[in-house]
Every structure is written in C-alpha cells, then in structure tokens.
Scaffold this active site. Structure first.
Site, PDB file in Angstrom:
ATOM      1  N   ASN A 208       0.812  -1.226   0.000  1.00 49.57           N
ATOM      2  CA  ASN A 208       0.000   0.000   0.000  1.00 49.57           C
ATOM      3  C   ASN A 208       0.842   1.272   0.000  1.00 49.57           C
ATOM      4  O   ASN A 208       0.310   2.370   0.109  1.00 49.57           O
ATOM      5  CB  ASN A 208      -0.993   0.000   1.172  1.00 49.57           C
ATOM      6  CG  ASN A 208      -0.321   0.178   2.523  1.00 49.57           C
ATOM      7  OD1 ASN A 208       0.855   0.488   2.608  1.00 49.57           O
ATOM      8  ND2 ASN A 208      -1.084  -0.012   3.584  1.00 49.57           N
ATOM      9  N   LYS A 209       2.155   1.153  -0.143  1.00 47.75           N
ATOM     10  CA  LYS A 209       3.001   2.357  -0.128  1.00 47.75           C
ATOM     11  C   LYS A 209       3.029   2.999  -1.524  1.00 47.75           C
ATOM     12  O   LYS A 209       2.430   2.485  -2.462  1.00 47.75           O
ATOM     13  CB  LYS A 209       4.403   2.011   0.356  1.00 47.75           C
ATOM     14  CG  LYS A 209       4.428   1.411   1.768  1.00 47.75           C
ATOM     15  CD  LYS A 209       4.005   2.388   2.858  1.00 47.75           C
ATOM     16  CE  LYS A 209       3.574   1.702   4.126  1.00 47.75           C
ATOM     17  NZ  LYS A 209       4.526   1.640   5.213  1.00 47.75           N
ATOM     18  N   ILE A 210       3.759   4.092  -1.653  1.00 51.16           N
ATOM     19  CA  ILE A 210       3.723   4.875  -2.895  1.00 51.16           C
ATOM     20  C   ILE A 210       4.194   4.046  -4.089  1.00 51.16           C
ATOM     21  O   ILE A 210       3.580   4.068  -5.151  1.00 51.16           O
ATOM     22  CB  ILE A 210       4.519   6.183  -2.718  1.00 51.16           C
ATOM     23  CG1 ILE A 210       3.748   7.096  -1.760  1.00 51.16           C
ATOM     24  CG2 ILE A 210       4.760   6.871  -4.070  1.00 51.16           C
ATOM     25  CD1 ILE A 210       4.489   8.317  -1.301  1.00 51.16           C
TER      26      ILE A 210
END
Ligand SMILES: *Cc1c(COP(=O)(O)O)cnc(C)c1O
Length: 399
Positions: A208-210
């Site tokens: 779910n990170k960039i």
C-alpha cells in the site's frame, strides 16, 4: 443525529450527487489502496523465472538499489525485506543499542518504535506539530539528554519534517538521524529528496506504499562505510572478503530478485505515479471544498509533500466512527489515523509526557481516503459523492 427519515436535497448536493445514480453503485468497492502493476512488472518477473534468478542474487536487486539511490539523491541503496528491517539495520549500523536513547514522534506506525526496541535502546516519544503533523523540533530539543544518540524523523502521510531545524539540532548535539521515509518516497525539502538528509534513510515498499515490491524496503546513505556495514548486517554478518567467515551477528534481511524486479518496474513509473497521486488528492480537495468539516493537509514553504493516502482531518463536531461506518456500508474503506504510540500500554512508558496533546487530537480526527493510481475518475467521483451525501444528510438530520 436524530433518526427522522432524511430527505435529500438533490439540488443542493450538486452534479456530483447525481452522478451516484448514473454510476452503478451496487457492489461498489473502494479499498484504501491497491498497487498499480500496469508497467513492466510482469515482464521482469517472467524474466526472473525464465533466467532462474529468483533469490537475492540477480541483476534486478542491484538495479533497484541503484535506481532508488539515484531517485533519492543518495550514493548507496541497500535493499532489504521490508521497511521495518530497514530501520532495524539502520540503528544497528549506527551502533545504537543498550543505554542509548532515540527520539521519535508519537504519531507514526509502530514499526518506527519497534525497531528501536529490537536493538535494546530506549525510545523517547515526543509530540508532533499541529500544522505538519510531523515530529516537533521544539519537543525534540526538550527531550534531548546526555544519553540521546539519534532522532528518527518520520515523514508522515507524505509530509516532510522540518529537516533544516532537525539537521541543525543533530549537528549541535552530535546526534545521528535516521529518516523514516516509508510514506514519503520523492518528497522534498528545499529541493532535496527525503532520505538524503540524515545518516540513513529508510523506505518501505509494502503493497500500500507509494511504490511497492509486495514486501520490501531500502536503506539509502551517502556513507560508503555505512553502506558496507548495512550490506554485511543484511547478509548474516558475513565478511565480504572471506566467505563463511562471520565477524558479527547478522541477519538474513535480503530482498529477492523477484521483488526487486517489481521494484524496477515501479521505479520506472514513479514520477507518473506521484503526479497521479497528487491529482487524486486535488480531486478530493476540489470535490469536497464545500464540506467545511473536512480539511486537507497543508503545504509549506520549502517543503514539497507527496500524496501517499489522501490524508485529512474531520472537524471535532463530526463523529468519525459514524462517518467511517457509514462509508463502509457503501463499500468505501476510510481509515482512521494511527493511534499515538503513547496511548498503547506496551509503549506508554516511553513517553516523556503524560500525554502528547497534538498527536492525540490528530489521531482522533484524522482520516485517510482511498488513494490508488489504478482507478479512473468515476471511481473518485463516486467516493466524493458518497462523502458529500453523508455530510448533507448529517446536516439535514441535525435540523
Ligand atoms: C509502513 C511503515 C513502516 C514499515 O514498513 P514495512 O515495509 O511495512 O515493514 C515503517 N514506518 C512507517 C511510518 C510506515 O508507514
């Protein structure tokens, strides 16, 4: 809110609301996040499988390390299994351990403090700023003792810490700085990328990170010595010159070539991903500008924040739980902010203050909105319309 049947004033709600009816809202699902794997991810994975290079040996690991280092304006990148072990190795490489104190913000993901506890050091939790939600330099200075060895500024929710003040303080008191950049890939202070200010910058590539590698992390540094130390610690503490000879207790924290392959593909698109994420945030800001009960993150001079999730505060008059529950009934996953570390019994002993009022208030009012680049404008229009509907209903219900 009372229970009387609410009639919606469609006129007042504007065209966005009408759109709800046009979009098939049945079964609408908006998770908080989804990875965007529309680039060369599959191609590179297939290449790994075809070539047989699926463990941590293989060209994609080095390519990913070089790419992230270049992207963060750092000399060296050391790829690891996740962001948490990146922090763990950073602390170890800097020689931080028993009897040392490490200052960190109350509002962050628990990995930041857990890493400090892994090395046996004492975390010192301090409050955050009410403007940027990041660690407060004033609070840092108050917490410095003769035992303080390091500061971990966390660039929270894409926002950039006051790096000029923090680095100045680190020089003054001779402290190490480990930047937790897990939520801020590409953010800048004075045109310089986060991760390149401190001794070591730590990134996460969780799904779910960039950008993502599924699970994954990276330490970046400008010090060749630290880079070497991080590499040894990542690889069982094995001597680089003498195979199977171990001079210190290390770990197996290596990233696989398969994960790095995904990372390389993600990195090729990072500028576009960051731009699209900013556009998503703008879409929310614009679409919800009439809702005075929602205020978005601020922008500051010298600092260029990035959009991780779209983060906002609800006004204290709004019952966040009711809002989040209502949104979940229409398939929209809105997440509350992290709990302040100091409010959790396992960490509360590490807070200098009884209570960090700013972290507490932000934690109670903060929300993160679904933010992912693999969805189209209808997707965001639907979410915005549903949020607007909630606030108009709440207003009518209160009359
Ligand atoms: C996600 C995150 C981490 C940990 O990263 P993982 O890859 O999940 O181990 C650390 N710090 C912050 C602020 C994070 O958001």
């Amino acid at each position: 809110m009372n229970k009387k049947k609410v009639t919606l004033n469609i006129e007042e709600m504007g065209p966005d609301f009408l759109m709800i009816k046009e979009v098939d809202n049945e079964g609408f699902q908006a998770p908080i996040s989804m990875p965007d794997l529309s680039g060369n991810e599959l191609k590179y994975i297939v290449d790994c499988v075809n070539s047989g290079w699926i463990s941590s040996q293989g060209q994609y690991v080095q390519r990913f390390e070089k790419g992230v280092a270049a992207f963060t304006q750092s000399k060296f990148g050391i790829a690891v299994m996740n962001g948490t072990v990146a922090l763990h190795l950073a602390l170890l490489a800097l020689g931080i351990g028993k009897d040392d104190e490490v200052i960190l913000p109350d509002l962050t993901f628990a990995a930041t403090i857990n890493a400090v506890l892994y090395v046996g050091a004492k975390p010192v939790i301090v409050d955050v700023g009410d403007d940027d939600w990041c660690i407060s330099p004033v609070a840092i200075e108050k917490a410095i003792t003769t035992k303080t060895k390091a500061i971990i500024p966390v660039h929270l929710y894409g926002q950039v810490c006051k790096m000029d003040v923090i680095m100045e303080m680190a020089r003054k008191y001779n402290l190490k700085v480990i930047e937790d950049c897990a939520e801020a890939h590409g953010a800048e202070f004075n045109g310089q990328k986060v991760g390149s200010f401190g001794d070591i910058g730590c990134f996460s590539f969780f799904a779910n990170k960039i950008i993502t590698t599924g699970e994954g992390g990276m330490c970046v540094t400008n010090s060749e010595l630290l880079a070497e130390e991080l590499r040894v610690l990542r690889d069982h503490g094995m001597s680089k010159s003498k195979r199977y000879w171990h001079e210190k207790i290390g770990y197996n924290y290596r990233l696989t070539n398969l994960q790095a392959a995904i990372g390389c593909a993600q990195l090729e698109n990072i500028s576009l991903i960051l731009k699209q994420r900013d556009e998503i945030e703008k879409r929310y800001i614009d679409g919800l500008k009439d809702i005075k009960e929602i205020s978005f993150q601020s922008n500051f001079e010298k600092r260029k924040k990035v959009t991780w999730l779209t983060s906002a505060l609800l006004s204290p008059t709004i019952n966040r739980k009711v809002f989040i529950n209502k949104m979940s009934t229409v398939g929209i996953d809105i997440r509350p902010f992290f709990y302040p570390l100091s409010t959790m019994p396992i960490y509360s002993q590490f807070s200098d203050e009884q209570e960090n009022p700013v972290a507490l208030e932000l934690s109670q009012r903060g929300i993160n909105l679904p933010t992912m680049t693999c969805k189209n404008s209808d997707f965001y229009a639907t979410i915005i319309a549903q949020i607007k509907a909630f606030f108009y209903q709440t207003k009518e219900g209160n009359q």
